[in-house]
Design a protein around this motif. Structure first.
Motif, PDB file in Angstrom:
ATOM      1  N   VAL A   1      -3.926  22.886  16.687  1.00 13.33           N
ATOM      2  CA  VAL A   1      -5.013  23.865  16.829  1.00 13.33           C
ATOM      3  C   VAL A   1      -6.126  23.220  17.642  1.00 13.33           C
ATOM      4  N   ILE A   2      -6.007  23.342  18.952  1.00 12.06           N
ATOM      5  CA  ILE A   2      -6.935  22.674  19.865  1.00 12.06           C
ATOM      6  C   ILE A   2      -8.256  23.430  19.980  1.00 12.06           C
ATOM      7  N   GLU A   3      -8.223  24.747  19.845  1.00 12.86           N
ATOM      8  CA  GLU A   3      -9.423  25.557  20.031  1.00 12.86           C
ATOM      9  C   GLU A   3      -9.831  26.253  18.737  1.00 12.86           C
ATOM     10  N   LYS A   4     -11.066  26.806  18.764  1.00  8.73           N
ATOM     11  CA  LYS A   4     -11.628  27.501  17.591  1.00  8.73           C
ATOM     12  C   LYS A   4     -11.327  28.987  17.751  1.00  8.73           C
ATOM     13  N   TYR A   5     -10.076  29.365  17.543  1.00  8.48           N
ATOM     14  CA  TYR A   5      -9.621  30.698  17.926  1.00  8.48           C
ATOM     15  C   TYR A   5     -10.313  31.856  17.213  1.00  8.48           C
ATOM     16  N   ALA A   6     -10.750  31.664  15.983  1.00  9.23           N
ATOM     17  CA  ALA A   6     -11.329  32.779  15.231  1.00  9.23           C
ATOM     18  C   ALA A   6     -12.811  32.980  15.525  1.00  9.23           C
TER      19      ALA A   6
END
Length: 374
Positions: free
Chosen positions: A116-121
């Motif tokens: 989970v490289i990015e802060k998707y939420a």
């Protein structure tokens, strides 16, 4: 004789991001055979778009439809080509490729690592409906995941979100490998490294710097990174309008290994993140903060969220209201006017890279997680 185990990387691009390079590098050192699937080595990536189709894609609706069809085609190709490679481990560093990775792990009985490289939420997409849909798809395929690596976040928000969603969940810091330190000098030079995006505050840099040049006419600013829309052109136009174009150098995307060399030529690192939710929960996942520290640069960053807290706690820079061009300019002037303080802040950051925030510690965490599943 035992057969060498293999890792298949499902990548959304030909060149892996630095974090993915580090993690796959660890698995390579463990004796695992590495292979990468990216759009460039699929049938879809080898096709040349007809001129008539290129003209049609100028229409927004057609463009969206075509990209959607191409994306689903790409997922199918990843599953088919991946299955033929018969991997023991699948490493997926992008949420968009998780459906392909999940299906592939199911039919090939492979271990699946989801990074989970990015802060998707956190407002990652402009459409809340799209965000909910993608997160719903992610939730559907998380049961197939064996290891989840997450980025660091304020109050461990992201770690808590994925806790208990896989047998192993581990925070991996976006820290660099320790590199040589610059020889400090007092040349008035500032640098920004990263994507040119509005949420990262790059459009504030030119107006703020214009205020600084009045006091420091020899000051220079270097902006390194790709622009995915018209932001670079807008920044150049602003620099020309402000009469400081000759003081600002723009460098497009460069290999990550070349970034450090540019940092060694600067005196101050700029991280003008804007106050939006995805930036408020950020902390040590911001690679540019560690890269600046690695080069011994004092940092000018936001006075909010986890990044601001980190800069203040580590005493490696100044925090200002990065949404305010005047405050951003004041921060630049403060460090330029006091090179001794700037050097002290830069040295603090560098010492922490040497002692704690470097890839050596994170490398062991990756090795332990992978070893426990292979």
């Amino acid at each position: 004789m035992e057969t060498q185990k293999s890792v298949l990387v499902l990548s959304p691009r030909a060149d892996l991001v630095p974090r993915a390079q580090h993690i796959t590098g660890v698995m390579g050192e463990m004796g695992l055979k590495m292979d990468v699937l990216s759009p460039e080595n699929t049938l879809l990536g080898s096709l040349e778009q007809p001129r008539s189709l290129r003209l049609l894609t100028n229409l927004k609706a057609v463009n969206i439809l075509l990209k959607s069809v191409m994306f689903f085609w790409l997922l199918i190709e990843y599953v088919v080509r991946g299955y033929n490679k018969n991997p023991d481990i699948i490493y997926c560093p992008h949420i968009g490729l998780l459906p392909a990775a999940g299906l592939l792990s199911l039919i090939s009985r492979s271990i699946l690592i989801y990074d989970v490289i990015e802060k998707y939420a956190e407002e990652y997409w402009s459409s809340k409906t799209l965000t909910k849909a993608i997160l719903s798809i992610e939730s559907t395929f998380l049961p197939f995941v064996d290891i989840i690596f997450v980025i660091d976040s304020k109050d461990d928000v992201i770690l808590k979100r994925y806790k208990n969603r896989a047998p192993i969940v581990e925070t991996i810091y976006n820290v660099p490998r320790k590199k040589k330190l610059k020889k400090y000098n007092q040349s008035p030079s500032l640098i920004y490294v990263g994507n040119l995006e509005e949420v990262k505050g790059v459009k504030k840099l030119i107006p703020a710097f214009a205020k600084v040049v009045n006091s420091y006419p020899k000051a220079e600013m270097t902006i390194v990174g790709p622009s995915f829309d018209s932001i670079r052109e807008e920044m150049i136009a602003t620099a020309e309008k402000k009469g400081i174009r000759q003081s600002v150098t723009f460098i497009d995307k460069i290999p990550y290994d070349e970034v450090h060399g540019h940092l060694l030529e600067a005196d101050i690192g700029l991280a003008p993140y804007q106050n939006v939710r995805m930036n408020r929960i950020s902390r040590f996942n911001s690679r540019k903060i560690f890269d600046y520290m690695n080069a011994g640069l004092p940092i000018i960053g936001p006075n909010f969220g986890g990044i601001g807290e980190a800069i203040e706690q580590l005493e490696c820079g100044l925090t200002v209201d990065t949404g305010n061009e005047t405050e951003l300019a004041d921060g630049m002037r403060q460090l330029l006017s006091d090179p001794d303080e700037a050097q002290k802040l830069g040295n603090n950051g560098r010492q922490l890279i040497v002692e704690k925030y470097n890839w050596k510690t994170e490398k062991e965490k990756v090795k332990t997680a992978v070893s426990n599943t292979v």
